[in-house]
Design an enzyme around this catalytic site. Structure first.
Site, PDB file in Angstrom:
ATOM      1  N   CYS A  41       4.884  12.558   9.985  1.00 47.83           N
ATOM      2  CA  CYS A  41       4.459  13.931  10.330  1.00 47.83           C
ATOM      3  C   CYS A  41       5.331  14.547  11.414  1.00 47.83           C
ATOM      4  CB  CYS A  41       3.027  13.900  10.808  1.00 47.83           C
ATOM      5  SG  CYS A  41       2.814  12.771  12.182  1.00 47.83           S
ATOM      6  N   GLU A  84      -4.211  11.951  20.055  1.00 47.55           N
ATOM      7  CA  GLU A  84      -4.554  10.548  19.833  1.00 47.55           C
ATOM      8  C   GLU A  84      -3.797   9.733  20.865  1.00 47.55           C
ATOM      9  OE1 GLU A  84      -4.042   9.863  15.499  1.00 47.55           O
ATOM     10  OE2 GLU A  84      -6.225  10.145  15.503  1.00 47.55           O
ATOM     11  N   PRO A 139      -9.920   6.062   4.232  1.00 52.02           N
ATOM     12  CA  PRO A 139      -8.468   6.126   4.128  1.00 52.02           C
ATOM     13  C   PRO A 139      -8.068   7.115   3.029  1.00 52.02           C
ATOM     14  CG  PRO A 139      -9.261   4.118   3.098  1.00 52.02           C
ATOM     15  CD  PRO A 139     -10.459   4.797   3.704  1.00 52.02           C
ATOM     16  N   SER A 140      -6.788   7.457   2.979  1.00 52.25           N
ATOM     17  CA  SER A 140      -6.302   8.268   1.880  1.00 52.25           C
ATOM     18  C   SER A 140      -6.493   7.502   0.572  1.00 52.25           C
ATOM     19  CB  SER A 140      -4.816   8.583   2.060  1.00 52.25           C
ATOM     20  OG  SER A 140      -4.281   9.112   0.868  1.00 52.25           O
ATOM     21  N   GLU A 141      -6.829   8.232  -0.480  1.00 55.57           N
ATOM     22  CA  GLU A 141      -7.004   7.598  -1.796  1.00 55.57           C
ATOM     23  C   GLU A 141      -5.671   7.030  -2.299  1.00 55.57           C
ATOM     24  OE1 GLU A 141      -7.522  10.614  -0.815  1.00 55.57           O
ATOM     25  OE2 GLU A 141      -6.861  12.144  -2.240  1.00 55.57           O
ATOM     26  N   GLU A 190      -4.892  15.995  13.434  1.00 53.80           N
ATOM     27  CA  GLU A 190      -3.504  15.522  13.493  1.00 53.80           C
ATOM     28  C   GLU A 190      -2.845  15.949  12.197  1.00 53.80           C
ATOM     29  OE1 GLU A 190      -3.206  13.477  17.261  1.00 53.80           O
ATOM     30  OE2 GLU A 190      -1.762  14.115  15.750  1.00 53.80           O
ATOM     31  N   PRO A 242      -3.225  22.478   5.376  1.00 56.37           N
ATOM     32  CA  PRO A 242      -4.283  23.059   4.518  1.00 56.37           C
ATOM     33  C   PRO A 242      -5.580  22.254   4.549  1.00 56.37           C
ATOM     34  CG  PRO A 242      -2.179  23.065   3.377  1.00 56.37           C
ATOM     35  CD  PRO A 242      -1.971  22.269   4.626  1.00 56.37           C
ATOM     36  N   GLU A 256       7.205  21.983   5.191  1.00 54.86           N
ATOM     37  CA  GLU A 256       7.174  20.532   5.373  1.00 54.86           C
ATOM     38  C   GLU A 256       7.424  19.857   4.031  1.00 54.86           C
ATOM     39  OE1 GLU A 256       3.371  18.428   6.010  1.00 54.86           O
ATOM     40  OE2 GLU A 256       4.379  17.448   7.676  1.00 54.86           O
ATOM     41  N   ASP A 302       0.833  -1.219   0.000  1.00 54.39           N
ATOM     42  CA  ASP A 302       0.000   0.000   0.000  1.00 54.39           C
ATOM     43  C   ASP A 302       0.865   1.265   0.000  1.00 54.39           C
ATOM     44  OD1 ASP A 302      -3.052   0.630   1.994  1.00 54.39           O
ATOM     45  OD2 ASP A 302      -2.583   0.950  -0.123  1.00 54.39           O
ATOM     46  N   ASN A 313       0.488   7.785   5.015  1.00 53.69           N
ATOM     47  CA  ASN A 313       1.784   7.225   5.411  1.00 53.69           C
ATOM     48  C   ASN A 313       1.715   6.054   6.378  1.00 53.69           C
ATOM     49  OD1 ASN A 313       0.849   8.890   7.457  1.00 53.69           O
ATOM     50  ND2 ASN A 313       2.911   9.469   8.089  1.00 53.69           N
TER      51      ASN A 313
HETATM   52  N1  LIG Z   1      -0.142  14.632  12.725  1.00 51.79           N
HETATM   53  C1  LIG Z   1      -0.174  13.402  12.290  1.00 51.79           C
HETATM   54  O1  LIG Z   1      -0.388  12.441  13.048  1.00 51.79           O
HETATM   55  C2  LIG Z   1       0.044  13.130  10.840  1.00 51.79           C
HETATM   56  C3  LIG Z   1       0.004  14.124   9.870  1.00 51.79           C
HETATM   57  N2  LIG Z   1       0.204  13.823   8.540  1.00 51.79           N
HETATM   58  C4  LIG Z   1       0.212  14.881   7.538  1.00 51.79           C
HETATM   59  O2  LIG Z   1      -0.547  14.499   6.368  1.00 51.79           O
HETATM   60  C5  LIG Z   1       0.078  15.044   5.208  1.00 51.79           C
HETATM   61  C6  LIG Z   1       0.357  13.948   4.218  1.00 51.79           C
HETATM   62  O3  LIG Z   1      -0.797  13.135   4.067  1.00 51.79           O
HETATM   63  P1  LIG Z   1      -1.814  13.421   2.869  1.00 51.79           P
HETATM   64  O4  LIG Z   1      -2.722  12.246   2.739  1.00 51.79           O
HETATM   65  O5  LIG Z   1      -1.081  13.904   1.680  1.00 51.79           O
HETATM   66  O6  LIG Z   1      -2.661  14.644   3.444  1.00 51.79           O
HETATM   67  P2  LIG Z   1      -3.895  15.358   2.741  1.00 51.79           P
HETATM   68  O7  LIG Z   1      -4.170  16.501   3.612  1.00 51.79           O
HETATM   69  O8  LIG Z   1      -3.698  15.572   1.307  1.00 51.79           O
HETATM   70  O9  LIG Z   1      -5.121  14.294   2.858  1.00 51.79           O
HETATM   71  C7  LIG Z   1      -5.446  13.748   4.091  1.00 51.79           C
HETATM   72  C8  LIG Z   1      -6.841  13.131   3.990  1.00 51.79           C
HETATM   73  O10 LIG Z   1      -7.807  14.168   3.891  1.00 51.79           O
HETATM   74  C9  LIG Z   1      -8.709  13.890   2.826  1.00 51.79           C
HETATM   75  N3  LIG Z   1      -9.228  15.168   2.355  1.00 51.79           N
HETATM   76  C10 LIG Z   1      -8.668  16.026   1.492  1.00 51.79           C
HETATM   77  N4  LIG Z   1      -9.442  17.127   1.341  1.00 51.79           N
HETATM   78  C11 LIG Z   1     -10.541  16.944   2.135  1.00 51.79           C
HETATM   79  C12 LIG Z   1     -11.717  17.716   2.430  1.00 51.79           C
HETATM   80  N5  LIG Z   1     -11.930  18.900   1.855  1.00 51.79           N
HETATM   81  N6  LIG Z   1     -12.624  17.217   3.304  1.00 51.79           N
HETATM   82  C13 LIG Z   1     -12.421  16.007   3.896  1.00 51.79           C
HETATM   83  N7  LIG Z   1     -11.337  15.229   3.646  1.00 51.79           N
HETATM   84  C14 LIG Z   1     -10.404  15.699   2.790  1.00 51.79           C
HETATM   85  C15 LIG Z   1      -7.868  13.130   1.832  1.00 51.79           C
HETATM   86  O11 LIG Z   1      -8.669  12.398   0.937  1.00 51.79           O
HETATM   87  C16 LIG Z   1      -7.044  12.246   2.762  1.00 51.79           C
HETATM   88  O12 LIG Z   1      -7.776  11.101   3.118  1.00 51.79           O
HETATM   89  C17 LIG Z   1       1.349  15.702   5.678  1.00 51.79           C
HETATM   90  O13 LIG Z   1       1.146  17.086   5.833  1.00 51.79           O
HETATM   91  C18 LIG Z   1       1.610  15.096   7.042  1.00 51.79           C
HETATM   92  O14 LIG Z   1       2.336  15.923   7.901  1.00 51.79           O
HETATM   93  C19 LIG Z   1       0.469  12.532   8.122  1.00 51.79           C
HETATM   94  C20 LIG Z   1       0.501  11.517   9.072  1.00 51.79           C
HETATM   95  C21 LIG Z   1       0.315  11.754  10.472  1.00 51.79           C
HETATM   96  C1  LIG Z   2       6.325   8.327  15.094  1.00 48.84           C
HETATM   97  C2  LIG Z   2       5.316   7.634  14.287  1.00 48.84           C
HETATM   98  C3  LIG Z   2       3.954   8.138  14.581  1.00 48.84           C
HETATM   99  C4  LIG Z   2       3.118   8.096  13.339  1.00 48.84           C
HETATM  100  C5  LIG Z   2       2.671   9.464  12.956  1.00 48.84           C
HETATM  101  C6  LIG Z   2       2.302   9.529  11.498  1.00 48.84           C
HETATM  102  O1  LIG Z   2       1.265   8.924  11.146  1.00 48.84           O
HETATM  103  O2  LIG Z   2       3.052  10.133  10.728  1.00 48.84           O
END
Ligand SMILES: NC(=O)C1=CN([C@@H]2O[C@H](COP(=O)(O)OP(=O)(O)OC[C@H]3O[C@@H](n4cnc5c(N)ncnc54)[C@H](O)[C@@H]3O)[C@@H](O)[C@H]2O)C=CC1
Ligand SMILES: CCCCCC(=O)O
Length: 485
Positions: free
Chosen positions: A285, A459, A178-180, A251, A232, A382, A95, A154
């Protein structure tokens, strides 16, 4: 020939796999080869409605069960996940492209930990008795109702469990999207919860892009939204949830500082920097991607870091000897390569890496820049890839101010053998998940989340219970009511 990663259907609703090919096809590309290994279909409005109505209908009976009864099912699901860890880890690698060496120990296992932990807490979610002289108050911890979980790409298994486990423990139901980019793993979580005895309809998984997420977030039946994603997206989702007065957990992203003082153990500091920049090919993240190194230790640190980074094994992620995998998509690879070129243009000193690896798949070499300044793009934005920005500093006061000079506030780390300084510095850093002489440990017992733009809520740990339940207070008068007239 159907690839083993191809799921039985795109969605899991009301205890069964459900397909609807009228939805937009979503190709699932294996990052190590660029080949399409599966196809799922985005949820149509009919699928969205089926998931929400099912989850709404199932929730009340679930909340009426005792916490102990709910917890028993979650703990059974944890056992099944551990029994199937290898299969689930192989799927996580398909995946995401993350090396099996990682997924065997960090994904389904983390999900199982969450199910076990919140399964254990479920029976203890009680209120309190507050004596008021002759009268008294009691409180009741109640479920929120129907929760929506939205995942990033991720850690698809972990995120599905980190949201689902506390939600279910508190008596809620959940629709998880889930993410697409990584649609496969959450379906297995739903399948296993059902196999463990979770009543149908309580945990549903549907696929889709942002528009499906938006349809879930804005539906009036939804009481809570928990998003893992970029800042965003978080701002958009938070605003949409607020319009419906929904509970939220955000998150989001980060650009966290990792501070290394002159007296730090170099080997451990290098290990912390590697964990905080190159684990999951840097797609984490909480990564400490701004590495502030005190000038006295800087060159020794960089030399050892370059040596150890050179030992990374780039290869087939399904081979357990591989320790460094590709970026999740070609698009993410190109984003990261763009940041690397920006770093070169803006004058940072390239220590190692700096280009696409010469092999199939979306591989970027683990990259280290030194002599980075605070104003450089690679120090402010980032990247979400294997690019470490090393900045140097003189004094404690200076580095604290610079470390905090960001919109983000997810994590922070400090390496020093002076524990008074470690606690003094970490206490002044604006971050939610912090580390001393370590980096990126995320046990389910500890709260995980950020401050400032990096998010709202936490979380894991007992903190998550507060974000998936609400407290009712009941005042009981034992005597007559006194009134003015
Ligand atoms: N703080 C944390 O625990 C974590 C944060 N992240 C952050 O996520 C980002 C990378 O993951 P991506 O999937 O690219 O993030 P993304 O923000 O592009 O998408 C995240 C999710 O939101 C959904 N989404 C997008 N627009 C939406 C809307 N208008 N309404 C509802 N849902 C919507 C997407 O389909 C996806 O499932 C990075 O910025 C990373 O830092 C990633 C993992 C853990
Ligand atoms: C340190 C690992 C925690 C997972 C946070 C994330 O989904 O990016």
């Amino acid at each position: 020939m159907t690839h083993p990663a191809q799921p039985k259907a795109s969605h899991f609703i009301n205890g069964a796999y459900v397909e609807d090919t009228a939805g937009t096809p979503i190709p699932v590309i294996y990052a190590a080869t660029g080949e399409q290994i599966a196809t799922v279909y985005a949820a149509t409005p009919a699928i969205v409605e089926q998931a929400l109505s099912t989850a709404k209908a199932a929730q009340k009976a679930w909340a009426k069960m005792t916490g102990t009864e709910r917890g028993r099912i979650l703990r059974r699901a944890a056992d099944i996940m551990r029994e199937r860890n290898h299969e689930l880890s192989v799927l996580e690698t398909y995946d995401t492209g993350k090396p099996l060496q990682e997924t065997l120990v960090a994904d389904a296992t983390s999900g199982a930990d969450a199910l076990e932990y919140f399964g254990g807490l479920a029976g203890s979610l009680t209120g309190e008795h507050i004596p008021m002289g002759e009268d008294w108050v009691y409180t009741v911890r109640e479920a929120l109702g129907l929760c929506v979980g939205i995942g990033a790409w991720n850690y698809p298994t972990q995120i599905a469990c980190w949201k689902g486990a506390p939600a279910l423990a508190c008596g809620n139901s959940m629709v998880f999207k889930p993410s697409e980019t990584t649609p496969l793993c959450a379906l297995k979580v739903a399948e296993i919860l059902h196999e463990a005895g979770l009543p149908a309809g309580l945990y549903n998984v549907i696929q889709g892009m942002g528009e499906v997420g938006a349809a879930l977030v804005t539906d009036p039946r939804v009481d809570k939204v928990s998003l893992t994603g970029s800042v965003p997206t978080g701002k958009k989702v938070y605003a949409a949830a607020a319009a419906g007065m929904k509970h939220v957990t955000m998150e989001l992203g980060g650009k966290s500082p990792l501070i290394i003082f002159d007296d730090a153990d170099v080997e451990n500091a290098v290990g912390g920097a590697i964990n905080g920049n190159f684990y999951s090919s840097g797609q984490v993240c909480s990564n400490g991607t701004r590495v502030f190194v005190q000038k006295g230790i800087k060159e020794k640190f960089l030399a050892r870091l370059a040596e150890r980074t050179g030992a990374a094994v780039l290869g087939d992620p399904q081979d357990e000897a591989t320790s460094f995998g590709p970026m999740v998509t070609e698009n993410q690879m190109n984003i990261v390569l763009g940041y690397i070129e920006k770093g070169k243009e803006e004058g940072a000193r390239l220590i190692c890496g700096g280009k696409r690896a010469d092999m199939p798949g979306f591989f970027v070499e683990p990259t280290v820049f030194a002599d980075v300044t605070d104003d450089m793009t690679i120090a402010r934005e980032e990247i979400f890839g294997p690019v470490m920005s090393v900045l140097d500093f003189d004094t404690e006061e200076e580095v604290i101010a610079r470390a905090n000079d960001t919109e983000f506030g997810l994590s922070a780390g400090v390496f020093t053998n002076d524990f008074s300084r470690a606690h003094r510095v970490i206490g002044q850093l604006e971050a939610g998940s912090c580390f001393i002489n370590s980096y990126n440990d995320a046990p389910v017992e500890a709260p995980f989340g950020g401050v400032k733009a990096s998010g709202v809520g936490r979380e894991n740990s007992k903190e998550a219970i507060k974000h998936f339940s609400q407290v009712k207070s009941v005042y009981v008068r034992m005597g007559d009511v006194e009134a003015a007239f």
